[in-house]
Each structure stands twice: as structure tokens, then as C-alpha cells.
Design an enzyme around this catalytic site. Structure first.
Site, short mmCIF file in Angstrom:
data_model
loop_
_atom_site.label_atom_id
_atom_site.label_comp_id
_atom_site.label_asym_id
_atom_site.label_seq_id
_atom_site.Cartn_x
_atom_site.Cartn_y
_atom_site.Cartn_z
CE LYS A 50 -8.83 2.81 -2.70
NZ LYS A 50 -7.53 2.97 -2.81
CB SER A 125 -6.62 -0.60 -4.26
OG SER A 125 -6.28 0.76 -3.37
CB SER A 149 -3.73 2.48 -4.18
OG SER A 149 -3.61 1.22 -4.18
#
Ligand code: GLN
Length: 490
Positions: A50, A125, A149
Site C-alpha cells: 500500500k 482504504s 481499511s
């Protein structure tokens, strides 16, 4: 492994449809890596990271315009530990700006589509990481979970997602959003892969003073799968409690929140399927309630935004971030950089955070949220046992609850509003408030989209959660989107 060319064309085809990566390594580099000989426990396996987790020399945009050109000078501990075991990074994945959101549409860089239905979001996210795993581009990816997330995009994309116990994995190299709530975790194609990756990245790190090893009394990560008692949280009772509060206080926003907490039919159906399947596997299911959970979302957003307002102060274009070409004075410089570089959701949260921390108002918001947080932790400890392993007779070994009230939503008129998206964080943010581990896993496919549930456990009881989900996966193999191919040995 099939030929690198075959994988590269598969990868390109998917990536053109889903847009999971902010930066993907060159074909030649990927081909060379794929040809390397086996070494280490995670031999030859590529993984995605990420883009709020630092990898030396790679982009570290955090999904923000402000940092779009920023390259990291160092590598996060979790990433380094994986590389030490022979795994290699294929690229950096898309996210909601600084991890703020539930769709990945808050990224200032690009959109990421759900591999199951490209008109829908991949969740957030960590949406880029989830989409990359679900499409088979990588067997696993790293994400971060501050309020859901990892688990929510995992549920939206039909894969496994672990939010570890607070402190179990070093946060060194994770760009901070809300430091007391978040951690780095794993998204993976199978339960056992998730367990192996977690085993590799966990542990005390001198670079992160909040990191710690599991206490000796905690269940081992690779322990025997003992019969377990699973508490089942009544999602309806929570939605009802919020609706009652809305009625008492005559608050229209609370009414919207109560509505948003209700499970859509397909998710309710998946919840029932999960209960039935777990019971058939021999688990004892008991109903449990967490009374303080109805205050979870307000407490989460008070604490998360307060911490965010302090953490994001460093992005002023002097220490970090794109500097404007011209400014009147230093204040004007910071003003211009942040006005132009940060997205609306990030600005909203910084404003909210400074509001709740205002002198004279801390009692009313921030300290109250901290008291709610302590109450939620106590509620969970009463059921699961405490983090120090003093309470030896917990009522259950894990708690089963939904991840999110809906399946992956679309971007049309029926899309969830930003407020409803926040209210729907109810089922995920409680694990962060309590610092407990939670593992999301696909339980069924309803109407062509995966439905995920999560099991939440005592501090450092990840092993128990993996055992439960592994048993589930063995009996009900995880689904894949059409066009999926598995390139990765188990
Ligand atoms: N949806 C939550 C939020 O927007 C969770 C974010 C996260 O875990 N990073 O804050």
C-alpha cells in the site's frame, strides 16, 4: 510457474481494468524476478505494498497530490522482513488519500475498480492492495488498518484480510494517520498464506517503541485447532440502539447513522450462512452483545481526526510535500501547499481534529471519546479475556461479526454518501479502538458479489482466528472473480 510473458500479459490485462497500482515495476524487472531460483520461506513470491508504507526509492504518495512525486529514503520494517525471506515487491498500490475513506475513490492519483464488477469500488482504504490480490496479480499484499481499511476492502473483493493486535507489527515506515489506532496488516489469497506473512512481519522492533512480542501465555500462532466458542454479535441490536438514541435526541444525523448500520439483505444472508457453516464445523455459537458499540463511530472519528490533525502537520511543503513556485512568506507557503495539495476529505478531517482539540473543548469531545474507547475495550475484555492474560476464563474464543453493512457499492446514484460510509465503519472500528486482532474472510457470494465476515479475538490471539478461518476455508473454498488465474504455489 508459467512463463513470465504469460504472467505479464495477464497482469496488464487486469491492471487496465482495475487500476490497482500507483507504481508497478518494469516488465524486465518482473520477468527477471520471476525467473529467480527459490530462496527463503517466501520463495519467489511477489507482493504489493500500500502506498502509505515506505519502500526505499519507490514512490510514497499516500494517494495524495502533495506527495505524488515523493520517493522514500528508507524501507518499512514489515517490508524488509518480507524481503529478507525472499519475497519481492512488484509495486505500490492505490489508497484513499492518507488512508481516509472506505472506497479508494478518495485517492488523488487514480480510481481502483473492484475485480468482481468494475463499476463498483474495491473498498478502502487499502483498495489497491485488495484488488491486486483478488485479481491474482499477487498472492498477498500489505495494507494498513486504522478503522477497517484492510478488512473492508478484503470483504469487498472476496479475500482474507488481517488487522493484527495493536503493536504486533512494527509501524516503522507506515505514514501515520491515527497512530493509536492503526497498524500494518496482511491481505492474502488464502488463510495459511496470511498466517505465514503475519508470522514473518510480526514482533518487537527497536524502531517502533509501541511494537511488542506476543506474551508467553497467548495462544501460539501455529497451535492446534481446539474446539472454540464463538460469540455472535447481534448486528440488529446495535442498529436498534443507535435508532433509539436518534429518537431520544431527535438527531437527524443519528437517524442516518442508524440506517447505515443496518445490514443489506445479501450481507444478512451471508451472516446467516457463516453461522450455519461454523456450527456445522463443530463450533459452539453463543449470542453476545457489546453495549458500548453504539458509540463506536463517534469515538473513532473524534480520536482519528484529532490524531490526524497533528500527524498531517508535517506535510507543509517545507519538511515534506510539493512546494509552491512562489509565496509571500512561510505562512503563505504552507497555506498554498496544503490548499492545493490536500483533498477535501483530508481537509475536513484536519478541521474536525483541530475542532475537537480546541482549548476548553477537550472535555466535551476528545476526553469523552477516550472514555468510550476504554468502555469498548472493557466490554470486549469481559467476553474474550484481557491483553495481559490474567483473566483466564473468557466466555468466548472469538466474536463473529459483519465487516460492513453492504457489499461493494457502486458509484452511481445509489452510492453510499460520505456520511453513511463513516457510519458504516461501526463493525470495523471497534477492533481498532480496543487494539484487538480481527480477521476478515469471504463467507459466500450473494448476487455475484462476495460477502465477508470477521472474527475478532483476544489480544495476540491471531492463531485462534487463523484456525477458525482455515477450517472455514477448507470446507468452503474461497471464491474468485471470473477470469481469475492462480499463478502462486500455496
Ligand atoms: N473508513 C475508515 C476511515 O475512513 C477507515 C480508514 C482506515 O482504516 N485507514 O477512517
Amino acid at each position: 510457474m508459467t512463463s513470465p510473458e504469460e504472467f505479464l500479459s495477464y497482469c496488464k490485462e487486469w491492471e487496465a481494468k482495475i487500476g490497482a497500482f500507483i507504481e508497478l515495476k518494469d516488465d524486465a524487472v518482473i520477468a527477471a524476478e520471476l525467473k529467480q531460483a527459490d530462496t527463503g520461506a517466501l520463495r519467489r513470491l511477489p507482493f504489493a505494498v500500500k502506498d502509505n508504507i515506505a519502500v526505499k526509492d519507490l514512490v510514497l504518495s499516500c494517494g495524495s497530490k502533495l506527495l505524488a512525486a515523493f520517493r522514500s529514503p528508507y524501507t518499512a520494517t514489515a517490508v524488509r522482513k518480507l524481503e529478507d525471506q525472499g519475497a519481492w515487491i512488484i509495486g505500490k498500490t492505490n489508497l484513499d488519500e492518507f488512508g481516509m475513506g472506505s472506497s479508494t475513490d478518495n485517492s488523488a492519483i487514480q480510481r481502483t475498480n473492484n475485480p468482481w464488477d468494475q463499476s463498483r469500488v474495491s473498498g478502502g482504504s487499502s483498495g489497491g492492495s485488495a484488488a491486486a490480490v483478488a485479481a491474482g496479480l499477487v498472492p498477498f499484499a500489505l495494507g494498513s488498518d486504522t478503522g477497517g481499511s484492510i478488512r473492508q476492502p478484503a470483504a469487498f473483493c472476496g479475500i482474507v484480510g488481517l488487522k493484527p493486535t495493536y503493536g504486533a507489527v512494527s509501524r516503522f515506515g507506515l505514514v501515520a494517520y491515527a497512530s493509536s489506532l492503526e497498524g500494518i496488516g496482511v491481505l492474502a489469497d488464502t488463510t495459511e498464506r496470511c498466517r505465514q506473512v503475519f508470522n514473518t512481519i510480526r514482533g518487537k522492533d527497536p524502531m517502533d517503541e509501541t511494537s511488542l512480542a506476543a506474551p508467553p501465555a497467548a495462544p501460539p500462532l501455529y497451535g492446534k485447532a481446539d474446539p472454540a466458542v464463538i460469540g455472535v454479535l447481534s448486528a440488529e441490536s446495535i442498529a436498534k440502539a443507535i435508532a433509539a438514541a436518534a429518537h431520544d435526541e431527535g438527531d437527524a444525523n443519528l437517524e442516518v447513522a442508524a440506517q447505515a448500520a443496518l445490514l443489506e439483505d445479501e450481507v444478512r444472508c451471508g451472516f446467516e450462512t457463516a453461522k450455519k457453516n461454523l456450527a456445522a464445523l463443530g463450533y459452539t455459537l453463543v449470542d453476545v452483545e457489546i453495549p458500548s458499540l453504539k458509540y463506536g463511530v463517534p469515538a473513532y472519528y473524534t480520536i482519528a481526526t484529532a490524531e490526524a490533525s497533528a500527524n498531517l502537520a508535517r506535510f507543509d511543503s517545507i519538511r515534506y510535500g510539493k512546494r509552491p513556485d512562489w509565496a509571500e512568506n512561510p505562512d503563505d507557503l504552507i497555506d498554498k501547499a496544503r490548499s492545493d495539495g490536500l483533498g477535501d476529505e483530508v481537509k475536513l478531517r484536519i478541521l474536525l481534529g483541530t475542532f475537537v482539540l480546541r482549548a476548553g473543548f477537550q472535555d466535551r469531545y476528545y476526553l469523552r471519546a477516550q472514555r468510550i474507547r476504554a468502555g469498548i475495550r472493557r466490554n470486549f475484555e469481559a467476553l474474550l479475556g484481557d491483553a495481559d492474560y490474567n483473566n483466564t476464563a473468557p466466555q468466548c474464543d472469538a466474536i463473529l461479526l459483519p465487516v460492513f453493512p453492504t457489499r461493494a457499492f457502486d458509484r452511481g446514484p445509489s452510492a453510499l454518501s460520505p456520511f453513511a460510509q463513516k457510519a458504516a465503519d461501526l463493525y470495523t472500528c471497534c477492533a481498532n479502538l480496543a487494539g484487538l486482532p480481527a480477521l476478515a474472510f469471504p463467507v459466500s457470494v450473494e448476487g455475484g458479489l462476495p460477502v465477508g465476515m470477521q472474527v475478532l479475538g483476544r489480544a495476540f490471539a491471531e492463531g485462534t482466528l487463523f484456525n477458525i478461518v482455515n477450517a472455514y476455508e477448507k470446507a468452503h473454498p474461497f471464491p474468485h472473480p471470473s477470469g481469475y488465474r492462480s499463478f502462486w504455489p500455496a
